[in-house]
Motif scaffolding. Structure first.
Motif, PDB file in Angstrom:
ATOM      1  N   ALA A  25     -33.968 -27.240 -91.592  1.00 14.14           N
ATOM      2  CA  ALA A  25     -33.009 -26.143 -91.771  1.00 14.14           C
ATOM      3  C   ALA A  25     -31.793 -26.647 -92.527  1.00 14.14           C
ATOM      4  CB  ALA A  25     -32.590 -25.566 -90.423  1.00 14.14           C
ATOM      5  N   ARG A  26     -31.316 -25.842 -93.466  1.00 12.04           N
ATOM      6  CA  ARG A  26     -30.160 -26.197 -94.291  1.00 12.04           C
ATOM      7  C   ARG A  26     -28.900 -25.566 -93.700  1.00 12.04           C
ATOM      8  NH1 ARG A  26     -30.583 -29.858 -98.192  1.00 12.04           N
ATOM      9  NH2 ARG A  26     -32.439 -28.773 -99.012  1.00 12.04           N
ATOM     10  N   TYR A  47     -35.077 -28.835 -86.450  1.00 13.43           N
ATOM     11  CA  TYR A  47     -35.068 -28.159 -85.157  1.00 13.43           C
ATOM     12  C   TYR A  47     -36.491 -27.907 -84.685  1.00 13.43           C
ATOM     13  CZ  TYR A  47     -30.124 -27.291 -86.002  1.00 13.43           C
ATOM     14  OH  TYR A  47     -28.781 -27.450 -86.237  1.00 13.43           O
ATOM     15  N   ASN A  48     -36.678 -28.082 -83.388  1.00  9.11           N
ATOM     16  CA  ASN A  48     -37.943 -27.726 -82.771  1.00  9.11           C
ATOM     17  C   ASN A  48     -37.947 -26.226 -82.512  1.00  9.11           C
ATOM     18  OD1 ASN A  48     -40.334 -27.571 -81.315  1.00  9.11           O
ATOM     19  ND2 ASN A  48     -39.398 -28.268 -79.406  1.00  9.11           N
ATOM     20  N   VAL A  49     -38.881 -25.508 -83.100  1.00  7.49           N
ATOM     21  CA  VAL A  49     -38.946 -24.053 -82.933  1.00  7.49           C
ATOM     22  C   VAL A  49     -40.112 -23.640 -82.046  1.00  7.49           C
ATOM     23  CG1 VAL A  49     -37.772 -23.604 -85.119  1.00  7.49           C
ATOM     24  CG2 VAL A  49     -40.279 -23.770 -85.060  1.00  7.49           C
ATOM     25  N   SER A  50     -40.712 -24.594 -81.339  1.00 11.11           N
ATOM     26  CA  SER A  50     -41.807 -24.287 -80.431  1.00 11.11           C
ATOM     27  C   SER A  50     -41.314 -23.464 -79.259  1.00 11.11           C
ATOM     28  CB  SER A  50     -42.431 -25.594 -79.921  1.00 11.11           C
ATOM     29  OG  SER A  50     -43.272 -25.359 -78.819  1.00 11.11           O
ATOM     30  N   VAL A  62     -30.176 -22.278 -91.897  1.00  6.81           N
ATOM     31  CA  VAL A  62     -31.276 -21.430 -92.348  1.00  6.81           C
ATOM     32  C   VAL A  62     -32.532 -22.273 -92.477  1.00  6.81           C
ATOM     33  CG1 VAL A  62     -32.133 -19.955 -94.192  1.00  6.81           C
ATOM     34  CG2 VAL A  62     -29.725 -19.865 -93.556  1.00  6.81           C
ATOM     35  N   ASP A  63     -33.571 -21.851 -91.815  1.00  2.00           N
ATOM     36  CA  ASP A  63     -34.881 -22.484 -91.901  1.00  2.00           C
ATOM     37  C   ASP A  63     -35.327 -22.504 -93.366  1.00  2.00           C
ATOM     38  OD1 ASP A  63     -37.616 -23.124 -91.697  1.00  2.00           O
ATOM     39  OD2 ASP A  63     -37.809 -22.097 -89.767  1.00  2.00           O
ATOM     40  N   THR A  64     -35.675 -23.671 -93.872  1.00  2.55           N
ATOM     41  CA  THR A  64     -36.090 -23.764 -95.283  1.00  2.55           C
ATOM     42  C   THR A  64     -37.432 -23.092 -95.528  1.00  2.55           C
ATOM     43  OG1 THR A  64     -37.137 -25.923 -94.923  1.00  2.55           O
ATOM     44  CG2 THR A  64     -34.822 -25.915 -95.614  1.00  2.55           C
TER      45      THR A  64
END
Length: 581
Positions: A195-196, A180-183, A208-210
């Protein structure tokens, strides 16, 4: 605990008063045939008002009142301008034959150890939730996204509920690794976090962001979040606002717990970001013309949520699992309205733009209130007071989790009603509180008064619209929005005080005199202070959508005269005199 303070209008010398038409229309309780009134309340003789009866102040003409037994009165001066933001309008009130009023006691409440809270309060040193981050973020990228509306729609199949894209994708499975782009950029910057997938429900996909801090939620927590979304948040919001799109055709909404949200809060900040919906994720990543694409989009219906951080690994801010758990459900219900609203405007209703901030946020605060009703086992239009809440542990918990923040924002509005407005083009807490309460009042009035169908139909009409802001309100609640604002302004003070007044001056869902008394604070807990109208004259001002409040008495056997005059350009002012006892 926030303490609402009495705000008294400053008496100032004002010059160049113009005689203006201050016309009050749209509600029979304001004319000479209102219940309990006699004579001509707008001049041409003397009038006597029974308790609960009202009269309009119009055309700078003296309102004459003769009260053989005496009485106490409320005067509300409202600026009902709805055409634009507008500056404050000045006015002058001239009065003779009046006296100071006695005290109007708030309804009694049952005090008990069970704690109701105002949602803006927090323990010493604890930060406050910054819900406006998402609105600021989306407002900052609106100019970039607005030209992409037509291009985005070109990739949608024939219109149908949910507006799916034709491509098919199998829903991810637990254990799958996604990116995922979290910008915080709209389209032109990409910061990828892996992310898992940790839980997959009927409608929820929890990832969940690893890179999240360790020792956060466990598998059972994530499964519970998925189940809560499936069985509570999704059906509640969909029933009231409509079906969201499914642009990635996987039948799920992504709840992404990511440290990227934690990183938005600086060390030791007095507020924190808890999560948000980002409209850029609704746009396609590719297009025939590069400028029409949004490369930064995640091309999915999703939310970004705060991750637990028990040791303060991110910016030194400790976020325990219990803390994050306590805010997630209400926040998701709030953000889901934004997602439904934005996606349906873009792909289903073919609107030219997203909803304006104040109305979009007001609808999301309605989503919080609806969540409260569902979790408390209560319904709208029950005139909920403090004893009713305290009768149930579930109701107290639901109020504190879902509705107390609305109470806190409404409290801020009531503390300064001449300077705040439900239709103001800003994202202040007081505007949010005013907009939420106006929507609740207007929906209650429409459903109760006209038998016009379920409340859900009201919310869906506001969401499924191609107009925005004031135009949207008019389309749903009627063209005379000024009259609605006027009556709503009177209801702020009169509800549950002038118990025999017109239903137009009531707020049937909530008894705020009781609730604010239980929540505490100055002025008996109730934050809206009415100034004493004195013989002679006072002057004041109110912004569009704002109101000023005054109380006065007429001695037994006395006769009074009240005149409202507006400064030049003040034809939007409306005055209502209501006998409260």
């Amino acid at each position: 605990t926030m303490r609402a303070t009495a705000r008294y209008l400053r008496v100032t010398a004002m010059r160049a008063w113009a005689v203006s038409a201050v016309v009050s229309v749209g509600c029979s309780s304001h004319d000479s045939t209102s219940p309990g009134s006699t004579g001509s309340p707008n001049g041409g003789g003397s009038s006597s008002l029974a308790v609960g009866a009202s009269a309009a102040l119009a055309n700078a003409t003296a309102l004459s009142l003769s009260q053989s037994a005496g009485g106490e009165f409320l005067l509300v001066v409202s600026d009902t301008l709805t055409a634009g933001p507008g500056a404050a309008t000045g006015f002058q009130i001239s009065a003779s034959g009046i006296a100071a009023p006695g005290s109007i006691s708030a309804p009694s409440t049952t005090q008990s150890p069970s704690a109701l809270r105002v949602g803006l309060e927090r323990s010493a040193g604890a930060p406050a939730l910054d819900l406006s981050y998402g609105s600021r973020l989306n407002a900052s990228v609106a100019r970039r996204l607005r030209p992409l509306f037509l291009t985005a729609r070109a990739g949608v199949s024939a219109p149908r509920a949910g507006a799916r894209f034709e491509r098919a994708a199998a829903p991810p499975q637990v254990g799958d690794l996604l990116s995922y782009n979290v910008s915080a950029s709209a389209c032109d910057s990409v910061v990828v976090h892996p992310a898992r997938v940790v839980a997959v429900g009927t409608t929820a996909l929890v990832a969940v962001d690893t890179l999240d801090p360790p020792d956060g939620f466990v598998a059972a927590d994530y499964q519970r979040f998925a189940a809560t979304f499936d069985t509570l948040v999704y059906p509640l919001d969909v029933a009231n606002f409509g079906i969201p799109t499914d642009i990635d055709a996987n039948g799920h909404v992504v709840l992404l717990f990511t440290r990227a949200v934690n990183e938005l809060t600086a060390r030791n900040s007095d507020s924190y970001v808890g999560g948000f919906f980002f409209a850029r994720d609704l746009f396609p990543t590719t297009a025939a013309v590069a400028a029409d694409a949004c490369a930064g989009s995640n091309d999915a219906e999703m939310f970004y949520l705060l991750a637990p951080d028990p040791t303060g690994l991110v910016n030194g801010n400790v976020r325990t699992p219990g803390f994050v758990d306590s805010l997630t459900t209400s926040l998701v219900a709030h953000e889901f309205q934004h997602l439904i609203n934005g996606s349906r405007r873009l792909y289903v209703n073919n609107a030219d733009d997203f909803e304006v901030v104040w109305l979009n946020e007001g609808l999301s605060h309605i989503a919080e209130e609806l969540l409260f009703y569902r979790q408390a086992g209560l319904t709208p239009r029950q005139n909920i007071n403090a004893p009713a809440l305290r009768a149930s542990r579930a109701a107290v918990d639901a109020f504190n989790a879902d509705q107390s923040a609305n109470a806190g924002r409404y409290q801020l509005f009531l503390s300064a009603p001449t300077k705040s407005s439900p239709i103001r083009n800003d994202d202040s807490l007081s505007t949010r509180g005013a907009t939420w309460d106006l929507l609740r009042y207007a929906a209650d009035r429409k459903v109760q008064g006209a038998g016009s169908g379920s409340e859900a139909a009201v919310w869906q009409a506001l969401v499924n619209s191609t107009t925005t802001g004031v135009s949207n309100l008019r389309a749903v609640f009627g063209s005379d929005l000024g009259a609605l604002l006027r009556d709503w302004s009177v209801s702020q003070y009169a509800d549950d005080v002038a118990t025999s007044a017109s239903a137009a001056f009531s707020q049937p869902s909530w008894n705020w005199h009781s609730l604010f008394a239980a929540l505490g604070g100055g002025n008996g807990g109730f934050p809206l202070a009415a100034s004493t109208l004195t013989a002679g004259g006072v002057s004041g001002s109110a912004i569009p959508g704002g109101s000023a409040y005054y109380r006065f008495a007429i001695p037994a056997g006395g006769a009074a005269s009240i005149t409202l005059s507006a400064a030049t350009g003040g034809s939007s002012l409306s005055g209502v005199v209501l006998r409260i006892r």
